[in-house]
Write a protein that holds these residues in place. Structure first.
Motif, PDB file in Angstrom:
ATOM      1  N   LYS A 168       0.890  -1.312  -0.224  1.00  0.00           N
ATOM      2  CA  LYS A 168      -0.101  -0.121   0.097  1.00  0.00           C
ATOM      3  C   LYS A 168       0.794   1.436  -0.080  1.00  0.00           C
ATOM      4  CE  LYS A 168      -4.226  -2.016   0.666  1.00  0.00           C
ATOM      5  NZ  LYS A 168      -3.919  -3.259   0.639  1.00  0.00           N
ATOM      6  N   LYS A 169       0.285   2.365  -0.603  1.00  0.00           N
ATOM      7  CA  LYS A 169       1.190   3.500  -0.761  1.00  0.00           C
ATOM      8  C   LYS A 169       0.809   4.339   0.461  1.00  0.00           C
ATOM      9  CE  LYS A 169       2.872   2.726  -4.773  1.00  0.00           C
ATOM     10  NZ  LYS A 169       4.016   2.485  -5.099  1.00  0.00           N
ATOM     11  N   GLU A 170       1.530   5.391   0.940  1.00  0.00           N
ATOM     12  CA  GLU A 170       1.645   6.273   2.182  1.00  0.00           C
ATOM     13  C   GLU A 170       0.161   6.786   2.409  1.00  0.00           C
ATOM     14  OE1 GLU A 170       3.128   7.350   5.829  1.00  0.00           O
ATOM     15  OE2 GLU A 170       4.164   6.170   4.267  1.00  0.00           O
ATOM     16  N   GLU A 171      -0.092   7.351   1.188  1.00  0.00           N
ATOM     17  CA  GLU A 171      -1.470   8.083   1.276  1.00  0.00           C
ATOM     18  C   GLU A 171      -2.550   7.223   1.494  1.00  0.00           C
ATOM     19  OE1 GLU A 171      -4.148  11.391  -1.663  1.00  0.00           O
ATOM     20  OE2 GLU A 171      -2.096  10.838  -2.358  1.00  0.00           O
ATOM     21  N   GLU A 172      -2.599   6.001   0.957  1.00  0.00           N
ATOM     22  CA  GLU A 172      -3.639   5.228   0.886  1.00  0.00           C
ATOM     23  C   GLU A 172      -3.764   4.735   2.408  1.00  0.00           C
ATOM     24  OE1 GLU A 172      -5.161   0.912  -1.009  1.00  0.00           O
ATOM     25  OE2 GLU A 172      -3.250   1.814  -1.691  1.00  0.00           O
ATOM     26  N   ILE A 173      -2.437   4.394   2.916  1.00  0.00           N
ATOM     27  CA  ILE A 173      -2.420   3.694   4.156  1.00  0.00           C
ATOM     28  C   ILE A 173      -2.835   4.800   5.229  1.00  0.00           C
ATOM     29  CG2 ILE A 173      -0.767   3.181   6.215  1.00  0.00           C
ATOM     30  CD1 ILE A 173       1.338   2.181   3.910  1.00  0.00           C
ATOM     31  N   ASN A 174      -2.606   6.002   5.151  1.00  0.00           N
ATOM     32  CA  ASN A 174      -3.035   7.299   5.974  1.00  0.00           C
ATOM     33  C   ASN A 174      -4.643   7.258   6.137  1.00  0.00           C
ATOM     34  OD1 ASN A 174      -0.688   7.646   6.721  1.00  0.00           O
ATOM     35  ND2 ASN A 174      -0.478   9.400   5.166  1.00  0.00           N
ATOM     36  N   ILE A 175      -5.133   7.048   4.984  1.00  0.00           N
ATOM     37  CA  ILE A 175      -6.730   7.180   4.710  1.00  0.00           C
ATOM     38  C   ILE A 175      -7.397   5.679   5.425  1.00  0.00           C
ATOM     39  CG2 ILE A 175      -8.707   6.835   3.105  1.00  0.00           C
ATOM     40  CD1 ILE A 175      -6.895   8.384   1.107  1.00  0.00           C
ATOM     41  N   ILE A 176      -6.831   4.540   5.317  1.00  0.00           N
ATOM     42  CA  ILE A 176      -7.383   3.373   5.962  1.00  0.00           C
ATOM     43  C   ILE A 176      -7.166   3.479   7.496  1.00  0.00           C
ATOM     44  CG2 ILE A 176      -6.742   1.002   6.300  1.00  0.00           C
ATOM     45  CD1 ILE A 176      -5.749   0.945   3.512  1.00  0.00           C
ATOM     46  N   ILE A 177      -5.844   4.199   7.786  1.00  0.00           N
ATOM     47  CA  ILE A 177      -5.800   4.144   9.417  1.00  0.00           C
ATOM     48  C   ILE A 177      -6.515   5.088   9.968  1.00  0.00           C
ATOM     49  CG2 ILE A 177      -4.126   5.147  11.174  1.00  0.00           C
ATOM     50  CD1 ILE A 177      -3.355   2.256  10.163  1.00  0.00           C
ATOM     51  N   GLU A 178      -7.028   6.262   9.342  1.00  0.00           N
ATOM     52  CA  GLU A 178      -7.918   7.309   9.885  1.00  0.00           C
ATOM     53  C   GLU A 178      -9.232   6.749   9.811  1.00  0.00           C
ATOM     54  OE1 GLU A 178      -7.384  10.492   7.341  1.00  0.00           O
ATOM     55  OE2 GLU A 178      -5.357  11.249   7.802  1.00  0.00           O
TER      56      GLU A 178
END
Length: 349
Positions: free
Chosen positions: A251-261
């Motif tokens: 997963k890309k950093e931006e995608e990871i941040n959205i998932i985590i949030e």
């Protein structure tokens, strides 16, 4: 032990001339007085020698006498003691008195019960002062914040004389001999500072920092803060681990941040961690996860949402369960070393 009469301001004449008047308003006449002398770790800006009397129940009452004491504390302006300068610090001293019509048996058990009653009532007064004066420098007190030994005295009010006095042991806050950091360890620390901390290589350092802060708060008596930090350490640890899983899965950093949030923490616990490393993750069980959920997560919620004032034993257990969960997860991770080698390296010494 030698009489401690001269160590207290509240003596029989003080009782007769000042305190007794307050008790008579309650139509209450005491027979025994038990008093403790404590120095608070804070300064309460209250008029010197102010006394407060509160009815405890039909047979007992409490009184607090407030005054201040000044200490000269060194601040180091020289490598030698001779040239070190001093600054003055001010603390509040409280004489806590418990007056009762009951027969009072002088024993460690009864003295502990009386001391707990007095501290609980004093904390109610301190909280009232905090709220009414908006003084954010004040906080409630527990025994871990106080000196390890204080003095107490018991007075027979019918005869106007001291029954007994002595030393009352509160805690084991005596000076602890720390293990010295030798030159070899200094080199290791320097390498870690320059190659890990400075470069932000290990994403799990924050969770460790939070746990160390929790232990520090526990040791100085801030039980609420200790439990909040212990649970924050767990949440930081598991969210970071989940983030590492996602990154490892491409997963890309931006995608990871959205998932985590958008992923609730408890959902991460119940599904996301277990599907990757296995283990028993039933939060209602009495295993490692269930113990953490009950003794740390739920207690943290009671502190933050329900106004719980946790005891030292509850605080110690909450921290223990948080640490046990961390150890359990790392063990599960290492059992999957062929899959998660990129993550396991963060936990190798």
């Amino acid at each position: 032990m030698k009489s401690l009469e001269n160590h207290f301001k509240i003596d029989y004449s003080f009782y007769e001339s000042i305190l007794k008047i307050g008790y008579e308003k309650y139509e209450f006449m005491g027979e025994n007085l038990v008093q403790f002398l404590i120095r608070l770790p804070i300064y309460i800006p209250i008029v010197e020698n102010s006394s407060i009397t509160i009815k405890f129940d039909e047979k007992s009452a409490v009184s607090f006498l407030f005054y201040s004491i000044k200490f000269k504390k060194p601040f180091f302006t020289s490598a030698t003691d001779i040239d070190t300068m001093n600054c003055e610090e001010k603390y509040t001293v409280v004489e806590m008195a418990y007056i009762t019509e009951h027969y009072f048996e002088i024993s460690d058990i009864e003295l502990n019960k009386v001391f707990d009653k007095l501290i609980n009532k004093l904390n109610e007064v301190i909280l009232a002062i905090m709220i009414k004066t908006r003084n954010h420098n004040l906080y409630k007190i527990n025994i871990e914040m106080l000196e390890s030994k204080i003095i107490y005295r018991c007075i027979d009010l019918d005869r106007g004389c001291e029954i007994t006095s002595g030393i009352f042991i509160l805690n084991d806050n005596s000076l602890i001999e720390e293990k010295m950091i030798d030159q070899e360890k200094i080199r290791d620390i320097l390498w870690f500072s320059e190659n890990v901390v400075s470069k932000n290589i290990n994403p799990f350092i924050t969770s460790e920092e939070l746990m160390l802060a929790s232990l520090r708060e526990r040791d100085i008596g801030f039980n609420k803060e200790a439990i909040m930090l212990a649970q924050s350490s767990v949440e930081s640890f598991l969210r970071t681990l989940y983030k590492c899983f996602l990154k490892d899965e491409g997963k890309k950093e931006e995608e990871i941040n959205i998932i985590i949030e958008n992923k609730p923490f408890i959902s991460i616990v119940k599904t996301e961690i277990s599907t990757r490393i296995g283990g028993k993750w039933n939060i209602k069980s009495y295993g490692v996860v269930g113990n953490w959920y009950r003794d740390t997560y739920i207690v943290r919620n009671k502190v933050s949402h329900g106004g719980l004032s946790p005891s030292l034993s509850e605080t110690r257990l909450a921290i223990q369960r948080a640490n046990e969960l961390r150890i359990y997860v790392i063990q599960l991770l290492k059992s999957k070393s062929n899959i998660y080698q990129n993550i396991i390296i963060y936990f190798e010494k």
